[in-house]
Design an enzyme around this catalytic site. Structure first.
Site, PDB file in Angstrom:
ATOM      1  N   ASP A  94       0.866  -1.175   0.000  1.00  0.00           N
ATOM      2  CA  ASP A  94       0.000   0.000   0.000  1.00  0.00           C
ATOM      3  C   ASP A  94       0.903   1.226   0.000  1.00  0.00           C
ATOM      4  O   ASP A  94       1.816   1.330   0.810  1.00  0.00           O
ATOM      5  CB  ASP A  94      -0.883  -0.024   1.247  1.00  0.00           C
ATOM      6  CG  ASP A  94      -1.784   1.184   1.318  1.00  0.00           C
ATOM      7  OD1 ASP A  94      -2.381   1.526   0.294  1.00  0.00           O
ATOM      8  OD2 ASP A  94      -1.870   1.796   2.395  1.00  0.00           O
ATOM      9  N   ASP A  96      -6.714  -1.448   5.062  1.00  0.00           N
ATOM     10  CA  ASP A  96      -6.287  -2.557   4.206  1.00  0.00           C
ATOM     11  C   ASP A  96      -6.662  -3.912   4.804  1.00  0.00           C
ATOM     12  O   ASP A  96      -6.144  -4.939   4.383  1.00  0.00           O
ATOM     13  CB  ASP A  96      -4.770  -2.500   3.995  1.00  0.00           C
ATOM     14  CG  ASP A  96      -4.348  -1.227   3.301  1.00  0.00           C
ATOM     15  OD1 ASP A  96      -4.983  -0.870   2.303  1.00  0.00           O
ATOM     16  OD2 ASP A  96      -3.395  -0.584   3.762  1.00  0.00           O
ATOM     17  N   ASP A 142      -1.585  -0.491   6.201  1.00  0.00           N
ATOM     18  CA  ASP A 142      -1.696   0.150   7.505  1.00  0.00           C
ATOM     19  C   ASP A 142      -2.495  -0.667   8.505  1.00  0.00           C
ATOM     20  O   ASP A 142      -2.565  -0.316   9.673  1.00  0.00           O
ATOM     21  CB  ASP A 142      -2.285   1.563   7.385  1.00  0.00           C
ATOM     22  CG  ASP A 142      -3.693   1.561   6.792  1.00  0.00           C
ATOM     23  OD1 ASP A 142      -4.361   0.513   6.857  1.00  0.00           O
ATOM     24  OD2 ASP A 142      -4.116   2.600   6.280  1.00  0.00           O
TER      25      ASP A 142
END
Length: 745
Positions: free
Chosen positions: A440, A642, A638
């Site tokens: 991410d 996610d 995080d």
């Protein structure tokens, strides 16, 4: 299930995203989706920042956490000596929870008892120059041997009883059988020689004494090694001070026990002191050493409003804190609980070693009986008994049983000390065969915090500092991430903003106020165009392509400046991506930002596969697609927005959790935000697996060689192992496994 991803029909979708050499993915981007970006909704964001992809750069919200008790951790919990906690079924009879000091004492007292037995009795009927005999010395030997058998043999006899009770006979049963056979036969020989002095039946008192002493020594050394395997966690448990300075309501100090501290209490922590609890700074500023609790090697600056972790060390400033987590629910306790659970789980390798260790008992039992029968025909009863006892003693399921748990205890402890927390221990084993790492963007590859990336002055009558003072006047009382980024930038530049008067929100477009007797606005692109202000589309496109959010400063109805804010790429991110590629793992970047912004970051970092404009469900679908291709995927995010993709991946890793480590969807939690910690985890996983394999080979190989030797297979060439030598080899086998685990760094 519709995840918004349709790899088959790209032409009818809006917002084609990503760059994948093999195939493209598209996302259905409705108005609703455009409001739900990578870091969730931002409830209080001022409306002038709704332009473009602004919502996509949301601020991560790592909530607060509470955690755990380290002040009441006893030896058995910390050291891993209780093998049931380590998933060590075969060793369940071994009372490793016995305090090591008591075991040490048992060894020394047994040694004192063994010395006269060794001096007063022959070994296998052979006399030595140091042997001492006198009238009644045989009675002394019998009495001392009986005491030694009961006292020194107690751990093994008790362990055997427990193993048999649990229907899982293993090493302790073998040892108990060996020393019991040696003792019972020796008592029989004593009685036979007493009844008929003219015949001499050889006893095993010498062997019994050396067996018990050597095995006690071996297990004492092993217990020490097992304890050291979790030494890092033992040190964590000792980080909290016993007493603290608490502030009374009248402002005076009182010294109280840590156990008396509760949430909401105010404490004073002076320079050099350990933080007694988790807390929030109310007064003062300092630099905190968190290396012992999170692995962060550099001192961390702390000021009013910042959180501190119990067990970290205060630097050069005196601070006052409000307790948010005591020893019973603080960060350290949560780490310890997480590690205990990880150590209690079993990997595939451990299941294998447990099975082999369980069968090894029956192999040793059968080989021992066969050796006894064979030697009874080939030699005599004493020789046959010696072979059987040696087989029982030398066989060591313990080495196999300890092979994996010791490495696990060591690796999980090392990981925890360095801020790598395992919620699922199998992740350590799975990390050795990864194909793809999905990252991410925000918070993993970028800092996750907005900063001013560019200011373009359009009116020469204004200087940059004056522009910033105007912007600061408007943003000073806003609380959204972009405003915070602007104000932090002013603080770094040591610029004091002007004072704003008559400030008001411009619904959906920005802010307006009177500043220095002028009408000042900060607005988005939509409002700037509505007002007829001239905007260079190419310049705007360039800013957006770099992932920036753009705002416009208008003074007295004149456009005077453009300000761009962006999420800065972490300095170490590029080196991290290169290192990942060198491990033959494919990096893939996922983000809620627009495709152009994603492309800019990906190309800078050297990432060939990336996807932009994603929502959490979209990320999960992408992870699933790679899994469907037979890939093993680690997803790094995080841990909050996610969660679906972290749960879906082979390994889910939450990065930058800080003290908020209770992330259910993650298998691994990294307390720091440094992507290099991902590399540290992969390296530790690789080294852990290597140590496990080494220990398994040693444990299995030792028994394959030792058991036939003990049975006397090489007797024709003169190589025969005595029970004492067997005891030495058995003890060494467990010590070697333990010491090998300790070499894991």
């Amino acid at each position: 299930m519709n995840n918004g991803i349709d790899p088959e029909n790209e032409t009818n979708k809006k917002g084609a995203i990503g760059k994948n050499p093999e195939e493209k993915i598209t996302v259905e981007q409705t108005n609703t989706k455009n409001n739900l970006q990578e870091h969730g909704k931002m409830e209080n964001m001022d409306q002038h920042h709704t332009h473009g992809h602004m919502e996509r750069h949301q601020q991560m919200d790592h909530g607060h956490m509470s955690g755990m008790d380290h002040s009441h951790m006893d030896h058995e919990d910390m050291s891993g000596m209780n093998h049931s906690h380590m998933g060590h079924e075969n060793m369940s009879g071994m009372d490793h929870s016995m305090h090591m000091g008591n075991f040490k004492q048992k060894f020394w007292l047994s040694l004192i008892l063994a010395i006269p037995i060794i001096l007063f009795s022959p070994m296998m009927g052979m006399s030595f120059p140091f042997q001492v005999t006198f009238p009644g010395s045989n009675w002394v030997v019998l009495v001392l041997a009986t005491i030694l058998f009961i006292y020194g043999g107690q751990p093994f006899l008790s362990g055997a009883k427990m193993e048999l009770k649990q229907k899982s006979p293993a090493m302790m049963t073998l040892i108990a059988m060996g020393i019991t056979v040696a003792y019972v036969y020796s008592v029989y020989s004593f009685i036979a020689n007493l009844i008929n002095p003219h015949t001499h039946v050889m006893d095993f008192f010498w062997e019994l004494a050396t067996l018990i002493v050597i095995m006690l020594l071996g297990h004492w050394i092993e217990m020490n090694a097992v304890s050291n395997a979790s030494d890092a966690l033992q040190k964590l448990a000792e980080l909290l001070p016993e007493s603290v300075k608490r502030l009374k309501k009248d402002g005076t100090e009182e010294t109280v026990s840590l156990k008396e501290v509760h949430e909401g209490d105010r404490l004073i922590v002076r320079a050099g002191d350990k933080m007694p609890t988790d807390g929030t700074i109310d007064k003062g500023h300092t630099i905190v050493d968190e290396s012992a609790v999170t692995g962060e090697s550099k001192g961390v600056k702390k000021q009013v409003g910042d959180s501190v972790i119990g067990g970290s060390i205060n630097g050069d400033g005196t601070i006052e804190i409000t307790v948010t987590g005591t020893g019973e629910n603080g960060y350290l306790a949560k780490v310890m609980e997480m590690v205990r659970k990880a150590q209690g789980e079993k990997s595939k390798l451990e299941f294998l070693s447990d099975k082999v260790a369980k069968w090894l008992f029956y192999v040793a039992l059968v080989v021992g009986i066969i050796a006894f029968i064979a030697w009874l025909f080939l030699a005599n009863l004493p020789d046959a008994l010696e072979r059987m006892v040696t087989v029982f003693i030398i066989a060591c399921p313990h080495a196999l049983g300890l092979a994996i748990p010791l490495v696990v205890a060591r690796s999980t402890s090392i990981a925890a000390k360095n801020g790598l927390l395992l919620k699922n221990r199998n992740a350590m084993e799975q990390a050795n065969d990864l194909d793809v790492i999905m990252l991410d963007k925000t918070g993993t590859l970028t800092q996750g915090k907005f900063t001013v990336t560019g200011i373009e002055i359009l009116d020469e009558a204004y200087q940059e500092e004056e522009i910033l003072k105007y912007i600061g006047a408007l943003e000073a009382h806003a609380n959204h991430p972009l405003a915070i980024g602007i104000m932090n930038y002013l603080k770094e530049k040591k610029i004091t903003p002007y004072q704003a008067q008559e400030q008001k929100n411009l619904a959906g477009v920005g802010l307006e106020a009177t500043v220095e007797d002028k009408d000042v606005k900060i607005i988005n692109e939509k409002e700037a165009k509505r007002l007829g202000l001239k905007i260079d589309p190419e310049r705007l496109k360039n800013y957006e392509a770099q992932g920036n959010t753009v705002s416009f400063l208008v003074v007295s109805d004149k456009l005077v400046a453009v300000i761009a804010l962006g999420d800065v790429i972490k300095p170490e991110a590029k080196e991290f991506i290169q290192a990942i590629k060198e491990k033959n793992i494919i990096p893939v970047m996922l983000t809620g930002d627009n495709p152009k912004a994603a492309q800019a970051v990906a190309e800078y970092l050297g990432i060939n596969e990336y996807y932009g404009g994603l929502l959490p469900d979209d990320k999960e679908a992408i992870v699933q697609r790679y899994l469907d291709q037979g890939k093993k995927v680690i997803m790094v995010g995080d841990g909050i927005n996610d969660a679906p993709s972290l749960a879906r991946a082979t390994i889910g890793m939450a990065i930058g959790a800080g003290t908020d480590i209770a992330i259910d969807s993650a298998d691994v939690v990294l307390t720091n935000s440094d992507p290099k910690d991902i590399l540290h985890f992969l390296e530790l996983a690789k080294e852990t697996r290597r140590k496990m394999i080494q220990n398994l080979w040693w444990g299995a190989g030792y028994n394959i060689i030792a058991i036939p030797l003990a049975a006397g297979i090489l007797a024709p060439i003169g190589l025969i192992l005595s029970p004492a030598v067997g005891a030495v080899l058995m003890s060494l086998s467990t010590v070697v496994v333990a010491l090998n685990a300790l070499t894991l760094k």
